[in-house]
Design a protein around this motif. Structure first.
Motif, mmCIF file in Angstrom:
data_model
loop_
_atom_site.group_PDB
_atom_site.id
_atom_site.type_symbol
_atom_site.label_atom_id
_atom_site.label_comp_id
_atom_site.label_asym_id
_atom_site.label_seq_id
_atom_site.Cartn_x
_atom_site.Cartn_y
_atom_site.Cartn_z
ATOM 1 N N ASN A 209 0.834 -1.310 0.059
ATOM 2 C CA ASN A 209 0.117 0.120 -0.172
ATOM 3 C C ASN A 209 0.837 1.365 -0.247
ATOM 4 O O ASN A 209 0.579 2.167 -0.625
ATOM 5 N N PHE A 210 1.850 1.145 0.608
ATOM 6 C CA PHE A 210 2.713 2.444 0.867
ATOM 7 C C PHE A 210 3.797 2.628 -0.541
ATOM 8 O O PHE A 210 4.424 3.633 -0.615
ATOM 9 N N GLY A 211 3.567 1.368 -1.163
ATOM 10 C CA GLY A 211 4.709 1.424 -2.433
ATOM 11 C C GLY A 211 6.229 1.319 -1.843
ATOM 12 O O GLY A 211 7.106 2.144 -2.631
ATOM 13 N N ALA A 212 6.296 0.684 -0.995
ATOM 14 C CA ALA A 212 7.970 0.605 -0.327
ATOM 15 C C ALA A 212 8.639 -0.033 -1.391
ATOM 16 O O ALA A 212 8.189 -0.957 -2.381
ATOM 17 N N LEU A 213 9.952 0.329 -1.607
ATOM 18 C CA LEU A 213 10.939 -0.043 -2.513
ATOM 19 C C LEU A 213 12.064 -0.778 -1.859
ATOM 20 O O LEU A 213 12.259 -0.638 -0.677
ATOM 21 N N GLY A 214 12.783 -1.487 -2.781
ATOM 22 C CA GLY A 214 13.905 -1.827 -2.187
ATOM 23 C C GLY A 214 13.965 -2.760 -1.144
ATOM 24 O O GLY A 214 13.237 -3.486 -0.939
ATOM 25 N N PRO A 215 15.101 -2.914 -0.324
ATOM 26 C CA PRO A 215 15.207 -3.729 0.712
ATOM 27 C C PRO A 215 14.015 -3.620 1.905
ATOM 28 O O PRO A 215 13.748 -4.759 2.305
ATOM 29 N N THR A 216 13.551 -2.543 1.930
ATOM 30 C CA THR A 216 12.254 -2.241 2.741
ATOM 31 C C THR A 216 11.159 -3.212 2.284
ATOM 32 O O THR A 216 10.567 -3.665 3.262
ATOM 33 N N SER A 217 10.816 -3.120 1.124
ATOM 34 C CA SER A 217 9.582 -4.168 0.628
ATOM 35 C C SER A 217 10.249 -5.650 0.350
ATOM 36 O O SER A 217 9.406 -6.441 1.091
ATOM 37 N N ARG A 218 11.567 -5.800 0.230
ATOM 38 C CA ARG A 218 11.787 -7.317 0.195
ATOM 39 C C ARG A 218 12.114 -7.990 1.492
ATOM 40 O O ARG A 218 11.493 -9.211 1.848
ATOM 41 N N ALA A 219 12.039 -7.195 2.486
ATOM 42 C CA ALA A 219 12.096 -7.615 3.891
ATOM 43 C C ALA A 219 10.495 -7.910 4.182
ATOM 44 O O ALA A 219 10.433 -9.000 5.207
ATOM 45 N N SER A 220 9.673 -7.220 3.728
ATOM 46 C CA SER A 220 8.364 -7.596 4.206
ATOM 47 C C SER A 220 7.696 -8.783 3.095
ATOM 48 O O SER A 220 6.619 -8.821 2.959
ATOM 49 N N GLY A 221 8.428 -9.439 2.311
ATOM 50 C CA GLY A 221 8.004 -10.493 1.439
ATOM 51 C C GLY A 221 7.235 -9.971 0.352
ATOM 52 O O GLY A 221 6.803 -10.785 -0.442
ATOM 53 N N VAL A 222 7.563 -8.567 -0.007
ATOM 54 C CA VAL A 222 7.264 -8.243 -1.478
ATOM 55 C C VAL A 222 8.557 -8.281 -2.329
ATOM 56 O O VAL A 222 9.456 -7.500 -2.208
ATOM 57 N N ALA A 223 8.422 -9.291 -3.533
ATOM 58 C CA ALA A 223 9.523 -9.518 -4.231
ATOM 59 C C ALA A 223 9.829 -8.466 -5.335
ATOM 60 O O ALA A 223 8.786 -8.786 -6.433
ATOM 61 N N ARG A 224 10.271 -7.263 -4.916
ATOM 62 C CA ARG A 224 10.065 -6.335 -5.798
ATOM 63 C C ARG A 224 11.547 -5.749 -6.201
ATOM 64 O O ARG A 224 12.375 -5.196 -5.191
ATOM 65 N N ASP A 225 11.975 -6.017 -7.347
ATOM 66 C CA ASP A 225 13.646 -5.755 -7.600
ATOM 67 C C ASP A 225 13.601 -5.280 -8.895
ATOM 68 O O ASP A 225 13.296 -6.018 -9.882
ATOM 69 N N VAL A 226 13.955 -3.969 -9.342
ATOM 70 C CA VAL A 226 13.941 -3.605 -10.758
ATOM 71 C C VAL A 226 15.035 -4.668 -11.507
ATOM 72 O O VAL A 226 14.842 -4.969 -12.844
ATOM 73 N N ARG A 227 15.999 -4.999 -10.736
ATOM 74 C CA ARG A 227 17.020 -5.704 -11.525
ATOM 75 C C ARG A 227 16.488 -7.045 -12.129
ATOM 76 O O ARG A 227 16.912 -7.583 -13.276
ATOM 77 N N LYS A 228 15.384 -7.589 -11.607
ATOM 78 C CA LYS A 228 14.652 -8.908 -11.919
ATOM 79 C C LYS A 228 13.657 -8.486 -12.888
ATOM 80 O O LYS A 228 13.282 -9.196 -13.782
ATOM 81 N N ASP A 229 12.812 -7.260 -12.521
ATOM 82 C CA ASP A 229 11.519 -7.163 -13.008
ATOM 83 C C ASP A 229 11.672 -6.449 -14.439
ATOM 84 O O ASP A 229 10.860 -6.851 -15.175
ATOM 85 N N SER A 230 12.472 -5.718 -14.575
ATOM 86 C CA SER A 230 12.991 -5.052 -15.946
ATOM 87 C C SER A 230 14.155 -4.884 -16.217
ATOM 88 O O SER A 230 14.834 -3.983 -15.935
ATOM 89 N N PRO A 231 15.057 -6.293 -16.340
ATOM 90 C CA PRO A 231 16.505 -6.233 -16.111
ATOM 91 C C PRO A 231 16.988 -5.080 -17.289
ATOM 92 O O PRO A 231 16.638 -4.676 -18.202
ATOM 93 N N TYR A 232 18.100 -4.545 -16.621
ATOM 94 C CA TYR A 232 19.008 -3.444 -17.423
ATOM 95 C C TYR A 232 20.427 -3.914 -17.230
ATOM 96 O O TYR A 232 20.656 -4.932 -16.404
ATOM 97 N N GLY A 233 21.280 -3.320 -17.783
ATOM 98 C CA GLY A 233 22.671 -3.644 -17.757
ATOM 99 C C GLY A 233 22.974 -4.997 -17.849
ATOM 100 O O GLY A 233 22.397 -5.775 -18.903
ATOM 101 N N ALA A 234 23.804 -5.633 -17.139
ATOM 102 C CA ALA A 234 23.970 -7.185 -17.575
ATOM 103 C C ALA A 234 23.451 -8.169 -16.363
ATOM 104 O O ALA A 234 23.675 -9.440 -16.242
ATOM 105 N N TYR A 235 22.274 -7.508 -15.868
ATOM 106 C CA TYR A 235 21.655 -8.380 -14.728
ATOM 107 C C TYR A 235 20.747 -9.493 -15.388
ATOM 108 O O TYR A 235 20.794 -10.425 -14.669
ATOM 109 N N ASP A 236 20.610 -9.403 -16.492
ATOM 110 C CA ASP A 236 19.801 -10.894 -17.003
ATOM 111 C C ASP A 236 20.725 -11.711 -17.692
ATOM 112 O O ASP A 236 20.326 -12.691 -17.984
#
Lengths: 397, 310
Positions: A209-236
């Protein structure tokens, strides 16, 4: 019970930056929190409009000393999105290496500060000592401890020579044992458990609901990471895991950051060993009219840049959104009901970076009211009316 | 025969001067060891003294609306409390016959005075953070006094005396208490209570810098702060000294014994420093639970064992 106001800020040993939290407490328990930002506004977005695209890269690098890669990374991606164009593979890998190095030093910096806030100064000093090693690696690669100046629209400014790679990998490997020890010292310490487990819990629902990002959201069980969700650079192209935990308390936020440093080391090593042999720069000449967005995963969460070009060599509009802007409101969910002793570590747990978040805040002379956009328009109109009235003109409104 | 000069010498030379010197050295050891543990260089030997001299030369500010007399008296009250305790402890080690019956009780009472002076100063300064710190200090006292006094009972039960001199001389003939099971348990409890009395991590929540910015000391500046600093440094000598007398055979000033005494003392200070560097700060409710729960139980077990003569 009587309510007391406990001020944290504008200058407080808890924070390196001027910020003001008003905690309303009953005894030791916090019942309300008010957050005031706006002490450190620097007008970077406006300044960016008077600089060329190349100069703006250096400007946004100075938004934050700690995420000094994430802002130019997002900005250059936004500029490349205007054309649109893909940067060469080698540049992508080098960008990834620099971004992950920054993540390691940022997470270690946070870990040290968290220890300091809990009165555990040994962890503070050890984590920062370890961070020096990473900064040395960054200096070997880029020439700078911080503000690496590696990015430019269309590529990177400096290549990584193949002769540098073995010593750098050796240095990174030498960090791992100390990092393992630090991880054990933090994750297995019973007193740290008592202080951080179950404290400042951000539920999964609140995180969404708050739209938390990064480690703050991932600690709460929301798997949200730009590196996985829309890969850029060499992450894919790299094998790495997104760290997600479920409890959302301060301890989980610490665990996420510690484990992410190991993932970052993995990514850096892979990228260094598998650097593609291509150009590093597209030598972009003109930026056509149009608009573009760039978003990347900074150590604190998603950094978002929006750039609009009118075909000249300067952006006409540049908008920056740092991750703390989204994470700051989660205080409402995490701090209420906790004690003052815990409030400080909860404030620190989102790894706030206020100077990235700074927005201008206009107050009245007494300082008890903040004006929003509509108020300011109204004030401006009132002033016009006053001048017109004074000089005997008719009323407009 | 008691002359007027005698107590004065003890009070000024031993109680104040020697304690202050030892306290400053202890504070230096503490800071240096801490620094080395944390990969830092640490301060030079004279730094604690320089700090206090510098503070004495600074302006003393009294916050608006503060109770002036209480605010200024509080550091002096705490300071005199420490000087008195140290005097009694020194007399007991130098010439045990000069001490009086029941000095242990007096010492126990006087050891609370510094904490009370900090509470007074905190409330008098009329700062919300200072009041918060003072109330935490109050809760902390209530927490640690129970196990502390129970643990102090152990040597009393062994020697059947409430005179410190007797406790020291008993240990000289029958071996130090830390060697017995009850003495060892009580010693652990006392060391942790000393940690709380000194307001060091993990029990530094009355002053927690990153939470309440120094708590009761937040409004103190200049000489008031200097006196508090000196008081805290002297406590870093007095309390380990008290622990030594109770459990470790005191500090005899003859020949090789003065050296072993010094080693014992540095050992206790080192333990306190190590505890403070390997723990984060706990919350006040956790601290009180810790002292009333496990610590009190261990202290009671130690007392029972002492009754059984173990």
């Amino acid at each position: 019970m009587a309510k007391t106001i406990i001020p944290i800020g504008p200058y407080h040993p808890l924070q390196e930056e001027p910020e003001f939290f008003t905690l309303t407490v009953e005894g030791e328990r916090v019942v309300a929190i008010d957050v005031n930002v706006g002490y450190n506004h620097r007008g970077i977005e406006k300044l960016s409009e008077s600089k060329t695209f190349d100069q703006s890269t250096f400007l946004v690098e100075r938004i934050c000393g700690i995420c000094s890669t994430s802002h130019p990374f997002a900005f250059t991606r936004a500029v490349e999105d205007i054309i649109p164009v893909e940067v060469p593979e080698r540049a992508k890998f080098i960008r990834t290496i620099i971004a992950e190095g920054e993540r390691i030093h940022s997470h270690l910096l946070w870990l040290g500060l968290a220890g300091h806030f809990l009165g555990y100064n040994t962890v503070f000093m050890w984590a920062w000592k370890l961070r020096e090693e990473i900064l040395d690696v960054m200096e070997i690669l880029s020439g700078n401890r911080n503000n690496y100046a590696m990015f430019k629209p269309g590529g990177v400014r400096r290549d990584i020579k193949s002769v540098d790679i073995p010593p750098v990998i050796k240095k990174i490997d030498s960090i791992i044992p100390t990092l393992e020890m630090l991880k054990k010292a933090v994750i297995d310490d019973p007193v740290l458990h008592a202080r951080t487990k179950g404290i400042g819990v951000l539920s999964k629902e609140d995180a969404i609901n708050f739209g938390a990002l990064g480690p703050t959201s991932r600690a709460s069980g929301v798997a949200r990471d730009v590196r996985k969700d829309s890969p850029y650079g060499a992450y894919d192209k790299v094998q790495w895991d997104m760290i997600v935990t479920q409890n959302g308390d301060v301890f989980d936020k610490a665990v996420i950051r510690i484990l992410e440093t190991f993932e970052s080391i993995k990514i850096i090593k892979y990228c260094l060993l598998n650097l593609p042999d291509t150009e590093i720069d597209l030598n972009l000449k003109d930026i056509p009219p149009g608009e573009g967005i760039g978003h990347i995963e900074a150590p604190r969460g998603e950094t978002f840049h929006y750039v609009r070009s009118d075909g000249t060599n300067r952006p006409v509009r540049h908008k920056v959104r740092a991750p703390t802007f989204m994470n700051l409101p989660t205080y409402k969910a995490t701090i209420i009901g906790e004690t003052i002793s815990d409030a400080t570590i909860i404030l620190a747990a989102i790894d706030p970076c206020y100077c990235c978040t700074e927005r201008v805040a206009v107050r009245n002379l007494k300082g008890n009211q903040i004006y929003d956009g509509q108020d300011l328009v109204k004030l401006s109109q009132q002033k016009t009316e006053k001048i017109r009235e004074k000089n005997g003109c008719l009323k407009w409104i | 025969m008691i002359y007027l000069l005698d107590p004065l010498i003890y009070l000024l030379i031993y109680g104040f001067l020697l304690t202050a010197i030892m306290g400053l050295i202890a504070s230096w050891i503490d800071r240096k060891v801490t620094a080395r543990v944390q990969y830092r260089v640490g301060p030079p030997l004279l730094q604690p003294l320089i700090d206090i001299i510098k503070l004495l030369g600074k302006e003393t500010l009294i916050p608006e609306g503060a109770s002036k007399i209480t605010f200024l008296m509080a550091p002096i009250i705490g300071f005199s409390g420490v000087v008195l305790v140290s005097t009694i402890l020194w007399i007991n080690n130098i010439d045990p016959t000069k001490s009086f019956m029941g000095d242990l009780i007096v010492v126990l009472y006087l050891l609370v005075v510094p904490s009370i002076s900090i509470i007074m100063g905190g409330f008098a300064s009329r700062n919300p953070l200072a009041s918060l710190g003072a109330s935490r200090e109050m809760k902390l006292i209530m927490g640690y006094e129970l196990p502390f006094i129970l643990a102090v009972l152990v040597p009393v039960i062994h020697t059947h005396s409430i005179r410190l001199g007797n406790i020291v001389s008993y240990q000289a003939t029958n071996g130090i208490f830390i060697g017995s099971l009850s003495g060892f348990l009580a010693w652990i409890v006392v060391i942790l209570c000393v940690q709380a009395k000194l307001a060091l991590v993990p029990f530094d929540m009355p002053e927690a810098e990153t939470e309440i910015v120094g708590g009761p000391l937040i409004e103190y500046s200049g000489s008031g702060l200097a006196v508090y600093r000196l008081m805290k440094n002297m406590m870093l000598f007095t309390l380990p000294f008290f622990v030594m007398i109770l459990f470790m055979g005191g500090w005899k000033f003859e020949g090789i014994y003065s050296l072993t005494g010094l080693l014992k003392y540095i050992g206790v200070v080192a333990i306190i420093t190590v505890i403070r560097n390997t723990n984060p700060r706990v919350r006040i409710d956790q601290a009180v639970k810790f002292f009333w729960g496990p610590m009190t139980i261990i202290a009671i077990i130690a007392v029972i064992l002492a009754f059984l003569g173990k």
